[in-house]
Motif scaffolding. Structure first.
Motif, PDB file in Angstrom:
ATOM      1  N   ARG A   1      -5.190 -11.934 -15.009  1.00  0.00           N
ATOM      2  CA  ARG A   1      -5.641 -11.095 -13.914  1.00  0.00           C
ATOM      3  C   ARG A   1      -4.502 -10.552 -13.065  1.00  0.00           C
ATOM      4  N   HIS A   2      -3.308 -11.144 -13.170  1.00  0.00           N
ATOM      5  CA  HIS A   2      -2.230 -10.745 -12.278  1.00  0.00           C
ATOM      6  C   HIS A   2      -1.170  -9.992 -13.043  1.00  0.00           C
ATOM      7  N   ALA A   3      -0.684  -8.939 -12.445  1.00  0.00           N
ATOM      8  CA  ALA A   3       0.398  -8.188 -13.087  1.00  0.00           C
ATOM      9  C   ALA A   3       1.191  -7.502 -12.001  1.00  0.00           C
ATOM     10  N   SER A   4       2.389  -7.061 -12.349  1.00  0.00           N
ATOM     11  CA  SER A   4       3.202  -6.273 -11.431  1.00  0.00           C
ATOM     12  C   SER A   4       3.610  -5.013 -12.141  1.00  0.00           C
ATOM     13  N   LEU A   5       3.546  -3.911 -11.424  1.00  0.00           N
ATOM     14  CA  LEU A   5       3.909  -2.624 -12.003  1.00  0.00           C
ATOM     15  C   LEU A   5       5.137  -2.108 -11.279  1.00  0.00           C
TER      16      LEU A   5
ATOM     17  N   TYR B   1       0.806  -1.198   0.000  1.00  0.00           N
ATOM     18  CA  TYR B   1       0.000   0.000   0.000  1.00  0.00           C
ATOM     19  C   TYR B   1       0.853   1.268   0.000  1.00  0.00           C
ATOM     20  N   VAL B   2       2.081   1.139   0.402  1.00  0.00           N
ATOM     21  CA  VAL B   2       2.932   2.325   0.534  1.00  0.00           C
ATOM     22  C   VAL B   2       4.003   2.285  -0.538  1.00  0.00           C
ATOM     23  N   VAL B   3       4.243   3.412  -1.175  1.00  0.00           N
ATOM     24  CA  VAL B   3       5.371   3.496  -2.116  1.00  0.00           C
ATOM     25  C   VAL B   3       6.351   4.527  -1.568  1.00  0.00           C
ATOM     26  N   TYR B   4       7.605   4.282  -1.878  1.00  0.00           N
ATOM     27  CA  TYR B   4       8.659   5.160  -1.371  1.00  0.00           C
ATOM     28  C   TYR B   4       9.303   5.894  -2.527  1.00  0.00           C
ATOM     29  N   PRO B   5       9.686   7.132  -2.321  1.00  0.00           N
ATOM     30  CA  PRO B   5      10.372   7.846  -3.410  1.00  0.00           C
ATOM     31  C   PRO B   5      11.799   7.325  -3.579  1.00  0.00           C
ATOM     32  N   LEU B   6      12.272   7.452  -4.796  1.00  0.00           N
ATOM     33  CA  LEU B   6      13.646   7.112  -5.132  1.00  0.00           C
ATOM     34  C   LEU B   6      13.961   5.634  -4.926  1.00  0.00           C
ATOM     35  N   LYS B   7      12.918   4.810  -4.830  1.00  0.00           N
ATOM     36  CA  LYS B   7      13.169   3.369  -4.740  1.00  0.00           C
ATOM     37  C   LYS B   7      12.392   2.698  -5.842  1.00  0.00           C
ATOM     38  N   THR B   8      12.770   1.490  -6.147  1.00  0.00           N
ATOM     39  CA  THR B   8      11.988   0.730  -7.123  1.00  0.00           C
ATOM     40  C   THR B   8      10.810   0.096  -6.405  1.00  0.00           C
ATOM     41  N   ASN B   9       9.627   0.560  -6.712  1.00  0.00           N
ATOM     42  CA  ASN B   9       8.442   0.022  -6.062  1.00  0.00           C
ATOM     43  C   ASN B   9       7.782  -0.975  -6.991  1.00  0.00           C
ATOM     44  N   LYS B  10       7.516  -2.161  -6.462  1.00  0.00           N
ATOM     45  CA  LYS B  10       6.848  -3.185  -7.267  1.00  0.00           C
ATOM     46  C   LYS B  10       5.451  -3.369  -6.699  1.00  0.00           C
ATOM     47  N   LEU B  11       4.449  -2.967  -7.471  1.00  0.00           N
ATOM     48  CA  LEU B  11       3.063  -3.112  -7.033  1.00  0.00           C
ATOM     49  C   LEU B  11       2.464  -4.332  -7.700  1.00  0.00           C
ATOM     50  N   ASP B  12       1.979  -5.261  -6.885  1.00  0.00           N
ATOM     51  CA  ASP B  12       1.295  -6.440  -7.438  1.00  0.00           C
ATOM     52  C   ASP B  12      -0.192  -6.167  -7.457  1.00  0.00           C
TER      53      ASP B  12
END
Lengths: 348, 217, 60
Positions: free
Chosen positions: A84-88, A37-48
Motif C-alpha cells: 500500500r505504500h510507495a514513494s514517487l 501537497y505542494v511540489v516545487y519546480p526544478l527540485k526533486t519532489n518525493k511524494l509519499d
C-alpha cells in the motif's frame, strides 16, 4: 404461498441481487493519503502515497504521471515499500502552459490492475526561476497519450471522500427515484378523480402519497446518515437536502387538508387539487434549483447527476436494477394499503 | 371577466377605504412588533437587519391574508362569488392582497428605518426583490387561504399549509436582500431573481388550471 | 518489533480488498439480507390476509 403478480416477482428476485452485489463487490484502487501537497519546480519532489486496495509489490511495471489538462510528466522513479505504500520521485521543469499559472495537478498511475487516478492531487508552487535553469530538468512535459492498462477486475470505483460508502448509492438514491414515481402516479390518480369522480381513484392517490412520503422520509434519514460520514454533519444545509425537506413538508400539508375535511367528496376534490399543486412545485424544487447552486451533492453545482463522472459502468449494472426494485416495492406497498383501505371502507 | 375582476377589486378596496379595519389592525400589529424589537434589541446591526425584515414580512403576510379573508366569510359576500367566474374571485383577492401587502411592506421598511436604520445599498435590486417576493407570497397565500376557507378551520390550516410553501420564496428573497445590503458578494444573483419570477409564473399557471375545479361548490 | 511485523503481515495477507479481509463485510451483507427477508415475509403474509378477505367479500 400466495399467487403474486409478475412484477412483484421481479422485486423478489432483484433485491437479493442488489444487496449481495452492493456489498460484496470490492472497490477499485485508490489513493487515500498523499504528502506533501505542494511540489516545487526544478527540485526533486518525493511524494509519499498510501493506497487502498492496491498491490504495488506485484509486478514491477508501475508508472506514474502528474497531469494538468493535456500535459503530463512522468515520475523519475517509484520506490515501493509494501503493497500500500510507495514513494514517487518527480522533477518538474516549471509550468506546462506558461500562459496559465494554475498549479493544480492530478496524479495518474498505471498498475497491472488498471489505472489509478487522484484528481487535484498536488499543487505546483509558482516559483520564479530564470529560464536558463529550465533546461537542467531531465523530464519534459509531453502531450502524448497516456499509456495505461485497462481495469482488469470487476470493481466499484474508489472516490476520494466517499471510499467504501459509495455502496450507499444503491440504497439511498433509489429511494428518491421511487418517491418521485409514487408521487407521479398519485397525481395521475388525482387528476383522474377530478375528471371522473370515482372515489377509488382518490383512495389510490392517498395511498401513493403516503408511501411516497414514507420513502421520502427514509431517503432523508439515510441521506443524513451518509452525510454524517462523508460531509461531517447530519444536516449541512445543502440545497438539495433543504429542498427535499421542504417538499416533504409540502406533502405533509396534503394530509392536514384531508384530516380537516369531513365530506369525502370535498376531501377528495380539495386534496386532489393540492396534490397537483404540490407535485408541480416539487419538480423545479428538487431538480432545477439545486443545479444552479453550488452543492455538496455529487452531480450538482453545474453537472447533471448520473453522468459518466458520477456513475461508473460497473455501478450502473447494480444501480438500475436497484431503482427498478425500489419502485416496484413502493408500488406494491401502496397497492396493499389501497386494498386494505377499500376493505375497511366496504365493511363500514 | 376582466371587468368582474376590476369590479370585485374595487368593491374590496372601497370597503377597506371606508372602514380601514384590516389595514389598521395589521398596521397596529406591525407597530407593536417594531416597538418590541426596539426595546429588545435597541440597535439593529446591518448583519441581522435582513433577517428581522424577513421575519416581519412573513408574519405580516400570513396575518394580512388571514384577516382579509375571514372578514368575507359572511353570506353577503359569498353571494357575489357565486355569480362570478371563480378565477375573477381569485385574481381580485390576489391583487387586493398584493396591494395591501405592498403598502404594509413599505410601512414596515419605513418603520424599521425610523427606529433603527435602512442599510440598503442597492435600491433597485431591493425594490425589485420586494415587489416580486410580495407578489409571489400573495399569489401562493391567496390560493392557500381559499383552500383552507373550504375546510372551515381557517387560521390554523392557513399557517400550517403556508409555511413550507413559502420556503423557496424566502430562501431566494432573503439571499437577494443580503446581496442588496452588500453583505454577500454574489455576482450571479440574477438566478435568484429568475427563480422568484419562475415561482410567480408557475403559481399563476397552476391556479388558472386548478382553481375553478376547487371552487365548484 | 515482533508485534509490528506480525501486524503488517496480518493486515495485507489476503490479496482482496480490505473490508473482505477483515471478514466484516459478510456480516453487513448478511444483516441486510435478513432485514430484507423479514420485510418480504411480512409483505407476503399481508398479501395472503388481504386476498382472503377479498375472497370472502366476493363470495358474499
Amino acid at each position: 404461498m400466495v399467487k403474486l403478480s409478475w412484477w412483484k416477482w421481479i422485486f423478489i428476485l432483484l433485491m437479493p441481487y442488489v444487496i449481495l452485489m452492493g456489498f460484496l463487490v470490492p472497490l477499485g484502487q485508490g489513493i487515500t493519503e498523499l504528502s506533501p501537497y505542494v511540489v516545487y519546480p526544478l527540485k526533486t519532489n518525493k511524494l509519499d502515497i498510501v493506497g487502498y486496495n492496491t498491490r504495488f509489490t506485484e509486478g514491477q511495471s508501475i508508472r506514474a504521471w502528474l497531469k494538468q489538462g493535456d500535459y503530463h510528466i512522468e515520475a523519475d522513479n517509484i520506490i515501493v515499500r509494501d503493497e500500500r505504500h510507495a514513494s514517487l520521485i518527480f522533477t518538474i521543469p516549471g509550468f506546462p502552459d506558461t500562459s496559465k499559472n494554475d498549479g493544480d495537478l492530478s496524479l495518474v498511475m498505471d498498475t497491472p490492475d488498471g489505472p489509478l487516478v487522484l484528481p487535484s492531487a498536488v499543487n505546483l508552487a509558482a516559483v520564479k526561476y530564470p529560464d536558463s535553469l529550465a533546461l537542467i530538468s531531465s523530464q519534459k512535459w509531453s502531450t502524448n497519450k497516456l499509456a495505461v492498462r485497462a481495469e482488469s477486475n470487476f470493481n466499484f470505483p474508489f472516490r476520494n471522500i466517499l471510499g467504501e460508502t459509495i455502496r450507499n448509492t444503491y440504497f439511498h438514491v433509489p429511494l428518491w427515484f421511487a418517491m418521485i414515481l409514487l408521487f407521479f402516479i398519485s397525481v395521475l390518480k388525482s387528476i383522474r378523480y377530478l375528471q371522473k369522480k370515482q372515489i377509488e381513484d382518490d383512495a389510490k392517490a392517498e395511498s401513493f402519497v403516503l408511501i411516497g412520503v414514507l420513502f421520502g422520509i427514509l431517503g432523508t434519514v439515510t441521506g443524513s446518515i451518509w452525510a454524517k460520514f462523508t460531509w461531517g454533519s447530519f444536516w449541512s444545509f445543502d440545497v438539495k437536502q433543504n429542498m427535499a425537506a421542504i417538499s416533504l413538508l409540502i406533502y405533509g400539508g396534503y394530509f392536514i387538508i384531508r384530516n380537516s375535511l369531513q365530506d369525502p367528496d370535498a376531501k377528495a376534490r380539495v386534496s386532489g387539487v393540492y396534490n397537483v399543486f404540490a407535485f408541480v412545485l416539487l419538480i423545479p424544487l428538487i431538480f432545477i434549483i439545486p443545479r444552479r447552486y453550488d452543492s455538496l451533492h455529487p452531480g450538482n453545482g453545474g453537472n447533471p447527476a448520473l453522468g459518466s463522472q458520477d456513475l461508473d459502468n460497473t455501478m450502473r449494472i447494480v444501480f438500475y436494477p436497484a431503482v427498478i426494485a425500489y419502485m416496484i416495492c413502493g408500488i406494491w406497498i401502496a397497492q396493499l394499503r389501497y386494498r386494505i383501505k377499500l376493505i375497511y371502507n366496504n365493511i363500514y | 371577466m376582466v371587468r368582474e375582476i376590476l369590479g370585485l377589486l374595487l368593491k374590496d378596496v372601497k370597503t377597506e377605504w371606508r372602514n380601514k379595519q384590516a389595514i389598521s389592525s395589521i398596521a397596529l400589529y406591525l407597530f407593536s412588533i417594531i416597538l418590541v424589537l426596539y426595546y429588545a434589541l435597541v440597535r439593529i446591526d446591518r448583519m441581522i437587519w435582513s433577517g428581522v425584515l424577513w421575519l416581519v414580512l412573513i408574519f405580516l403576510a400570513i396575518n394580512t391574508i388571514t384577516v382579509s379573508f375571514s372578514r368575507d366569510v359572511k353570506h353577503r359576500h359569498w353571494y357575489f362569488y357565486t355569480l362570478t367566474h371563480p378565477l375573477s374571485v381569485y385574481f381580485s383577492k390576489a391583487v387586493y392582497n398584493l396591494i395591501l401587502l405592498l403598502v404594509l411592506d413599505t410601512l414596515a421598511v419605513l418603520l424599521l428605518g425610523l427606529f433603527f436604520n435602512i442599510p440598503v445599498v442597492d435600491w433597485p435590486l431591493f425594490l425589485i426583490t420586494m415587489f416580486l417576493c410580495t407578489s409571489a407570497i400573495s399569489l401562493i397565500l391567496t390560493f392557500v387561504s381559499l383552500i383552507s376557507a373550504k375546510t372551515g378551520d381557517q387560521p390554523v390550516l392557513m399557517t400550517i399549509l403556508s409555511t413550507p410553501l413559502l420556503f423557496p420564496v424566502l430562501m431566494s428573497g432573503s439571499r437577494l436582500c443580503l446581496v442588496s445590503l452588500r453583505l454577500i458578494q454574489d455576482s450571479n444573483y440574477f438566478k435568484d431573481v429568475l427563480s422568484i419570477l419562475a415561482i410567480n409564473m408557475i403559481t399563476f399557471a397552476l391556479t388558472v388550471f386548478l382553481f375553478p375545479i376547487l371552487w365548484r361548490d | 518489533m515482533i508485534l509490528l511485523s506480525k501486524l503488517s503481515a496480518v493486515i495485507w495477507m489476503l490479496d482482496v480488498d480490505f473490508l473482505r479481509s477483515t471478514g466484516k463485510i459478510y456480516t453487513v451483507a448478511l444483516v441486510a439480507l435478513v432485514v430484507w427477508i423479514a420485510v418480504l415475509v411480512y409483505l407476503l403474509r399481508l398479501e395472503k390476509w388481504v386476498k382472503s378477505i377479498e375472497d370472502q367479500i366476493k363470495s358474499k
